[in-house]
Design an enzyme around this catalytic site. Structure first.
Site, PDB file in Angstrom:
ATOM      1  N   ASP A  85      31.675  42.557  41.591  1.00 32.20           N
ATOM      2  CA  ASP A  85      31.665  43.127  40.241  1.00 32.20           C
ATOM      3  C   ASP A  85      32.504  44.408  40.239  1.00 32.20           C
ATOM      4  OD1 ASP A  85      29.615  42.595  37.623  1.00 32.20           O
ATOM      5  OD2 ASP A  85      30.626  44.537  37.657  1.00 32.20           O
ATOM      6  N   ASP A 101      37.755  43.657  41.155  1.00 35.73           N
ATOM      7  CA  ASP A 101      38.138  43.057  39.882  1.00 35.73           C
ATOM      8  C   ASP A 101      38.489  41.590  40.123  1.00 35.73           C
ATOM      9  OD1 ASP A 101      39.396  42.288  37.560  1.00 35.73           O
ATOM     10  OD2 ASP A 101      40.594  44.122  37.385  1.00 35.73           O
ATOM     11  N   LYS A 166      30.248  31.368  32.346  1.00 39.06           N
ATOM     12  CA  LYS A 166      29.882  31.640  30.951  1.00 39.06           C
ATOM     13  C   LYS A 166      31.109  31.467  30.058  1.00 39.06           C
ATOM     14  CE  LYS A 166      28.458  35.891  29.722  1.00 39.06           C
ATOM     15  NZ  LYS A 166      27.260  36.713  29.802  1.00 39.06           N
TER      16      LYS A 166
HETATM   17  N1  SAM Z   1      25.091  37.800  36.035  1.00 36.77           N
HETATM   18  C1  SAM Z   1      24.735  39.203  35.942  1.00 36.77           C
HETATM   19  C2  SAM Z   1      23.257  39.325  36.199  1.00 36.77           C
HETATM   20  O1  SAM Z   1      22.580  38.309  36.139  1.00 36.77           O
HETATM   21  O2  SAM Z   1      22.792  40.434  36.474  1.00 36.77           O
HETATM   22  C3  SAM Z   1      25.103  39.793  34.601  1.00 36.77           C
HETATM   23  C4  SAM Z   1      26.594  39.908  34.424  1.00 36.77           C
HETATM   24  S1  SAM Z   1      27.026  40.938  33.072  1.00 36.77           S
HETATM   25  C5  SAM Z   1      26.639  39.926  31.711  1.00 36.77           C
HETATM   26  C6  SAM Z   1      28.766  40.879  33.074  1.00 36.77           C
HETATM   27  C7  SAM Z   1      29.416  41.611  34.238  1.00 36.77           C
HETATM   28  O3  SAM Z   1      30.801  41.269  34.243  1.00 36.77           O
HETATM   29  C8  SAM Z   1      29.375  43.134  34.137  1.00 36.77           C
HETATM   30  O4  SAM Z   1      28.613  43.654  35.198  1.00 36.77           O
HETATM   31  C9  SAM Z   1      30.856  43.551  34.265  1.00 36.77           C
HETATM   32  O5  SAM Z   1      31.046  44.698  35.075  1.00 36.77           O
HETATM   33  C10 SAM Z   1      31.445  42.322  34.923  1.00 36.77           C
HETATM   34  N2  SAM Z   1      32.894  42.179  34.756  1.00 36.77           N
HETATM   35  C11 SAM Z   1      33.613  42.156  33.597  1.00 36.77           C
HETATM   36  N3  SAM Z   1      34.934  42.030  33.863  1.00 36.77           N
HETATM   37  C12 SAM Z   1      35.065  41.975  35.235  1.00 36.77           C
HETATM   38  C13 SAM Z   1      36.173  41.857  36.120  1.00 36.77           C
HETATM   39  N4  SAM Z   1      37.414  41.763  35.659  1.00 36.77           N
HETATM   40  N5  SAM Z   1      35.933  41.831  37.453  1.00 36.77           N
HETATM   41  C14 SAM Z   1      34.664  41.932  37.932  1.00 36.77           C
HETATM   42  N6  SAM Z   1      33.571  42.050  37.141  1.00 36.77           N
HETATM   43  C15 SAM Z   1      33.760  42.071  35.808  1.00 36.77           C
END
Ligand code: SAM
Length: 317
Positions: A85, A101, A166
């Site tokens: 993440d 990322d 998702k």
């Molecule tokens: N599945 C997780 C849980 O059950 O706790 C929840 C995930 S949350 C809905 C979405 C996550 O996507 C966030 O923590 C955000 O930091 C991450 N995210 C968004 N863009 C990203 C990227 N380019 N690389 C890595 N993580 C990313």
């Protein structure tokens, strides 16, 4: 909304705290598993966009902990789980964390290194950009995140493996279906009971990874573009090449989770405590350790102390 009020209106939020999950999203992955049996035979799993970590907890509880607690458990046989993440997250037993990322090409290399050159049986991606409320924009950014996930998948998923991600349903859903169908023999869109009906969120469950013969990861974007442009997605006819017949694309869509179970759009009365006293709301299991809003709050506080406060903040960071 206060904690108790949210407990009443969002049964999965309350149940997540009672069962020790960091987020209500845990139930979405569990309900997808009820339908698709996604954990069967999995020895290596990758959780993309994992923070605050409830999906990683599900992976740990379903893969790592049962293997570790088995009487004949050997360290060398324990499942490997890698979670990625942008945000840091608190540790989870059996989960290797990488802060990075998923749109960066080097991220796949880091995972491969952790797997000692081996490949994953399962990749899950619950990634979500910051939602703007502009539907088309949100759907577009979300689809870019899935394509980043798919890029990583083409480097690290074993043939026959599974990919769960998702999506936001919208006009590009048929295009995405066609793109994924090029790499997996089974692609199903699923809506777990814990995902609100009012939300455009759904999950794509891709089974049996089998890239086209002679596929080279470097060709991924050229291949995806060949399938269709987003603007033409509504009229997309996926019959060219890999879907026979004149039929337009038919996307399998499945509701999953115990359909007589909790309804995420309903309010439920709050239970009394075991000793008969009134309901006490539980604290979240694990608040985010470095949420993006933390810096904004610090800046707001510092600005209230004038220029000196802001100067101190910039020296501290
Ligand atoms: N599945 C997780 C849980 O059950 O706790 C929840 C995930 S949350 C809905 C979405 C996550 O996507 C966030 O923590 C955000 O930091 C991450 N995210 C968004 N863009 C990203 C990227 N380019 N690389 C890595 N993580 C990313």
């Amino acid at each position: 909304m206060g904690k108790a009020s949210r407990d009443k209106r969002d049964i999965y939020y309350r149940k997540a705290k009672e069962e020790g999950w960091r987020a209500r999203s845990a139930f979405k992955l569990l309900q997808i598993d009820e339908e698709f049996n996604i954990f069967e035979g999995v020895k290596r799993a990758v959780d993309l966009c994992a923070a605050p970590g409830s999906w990683s907890q599900v992976l740990s509880r379903n893969l790592y902990l049962p293997a570790k607690l088995a009487p004949d458990s050997k360290d060398s046989d324990l499942p490997l789980i890698v979670a990625i993440d942008l945000q840091p997250m608190a540790p989870i037993e059996g989960v290797i964390q990488v802060q990075g990322d998923i749109t960066n090409a080097r991220t796949a290399e880091v995972v491969i290194r952790h797997f000692d050159g081996g490949k994953a049986d399962l990749v899950v991606c619950d990634g979500a950009p910051d939602v703007t409320g502009l539907h088309d924009m949100d759907e577009f950014v979300q689809s870019q995140l899935i394509l980043a996930g798919l890029t990583i998948v083409t480097h690290i998923l074993k043939e026959g493996g599974k990919f769960i991600a998702k999506i936001f349903r919208g006009k590009d859903t048929s295009l995405l279906y066609c793109q994924l169908k090029l790499f997996f023999t089974e692609v199903t869109f699923a809506k777990p009971k814990s995902s609100r009906n009012s939300s455009i969120e759904a999950f794509v469950v891709c089974e049996n990874y089998s890239p086209p013969e002679g596929f080279n990861e470097k060709d991924l974007h050229r291949l995806l573009e060949k399938i269709g442009s987003p603007s033409g997605a509504d009229d997309l006819d996926c019959s060219s090449g890999w879907l026979e017949g004149p039929n337009k694309v038919y996307i399998p869509f499945l509701a999953c989770g115990d359909l007589s179970g909790y309804d995420s759009d309903r309010s439920y009365p709050l239970p009394k405590a075991a000793d008969g006293s009134t309901y006490r709301s539980l604290d979240p299991v694990q608040p985010p350790i470095a949420p993006p809003y933390k810096r904004a709050l610090e800046m707001k506080k510092a600005s209230m102390h004038g220029v000196q406060g802001l100067e101190k903040l910039s020296l501290d960071s």
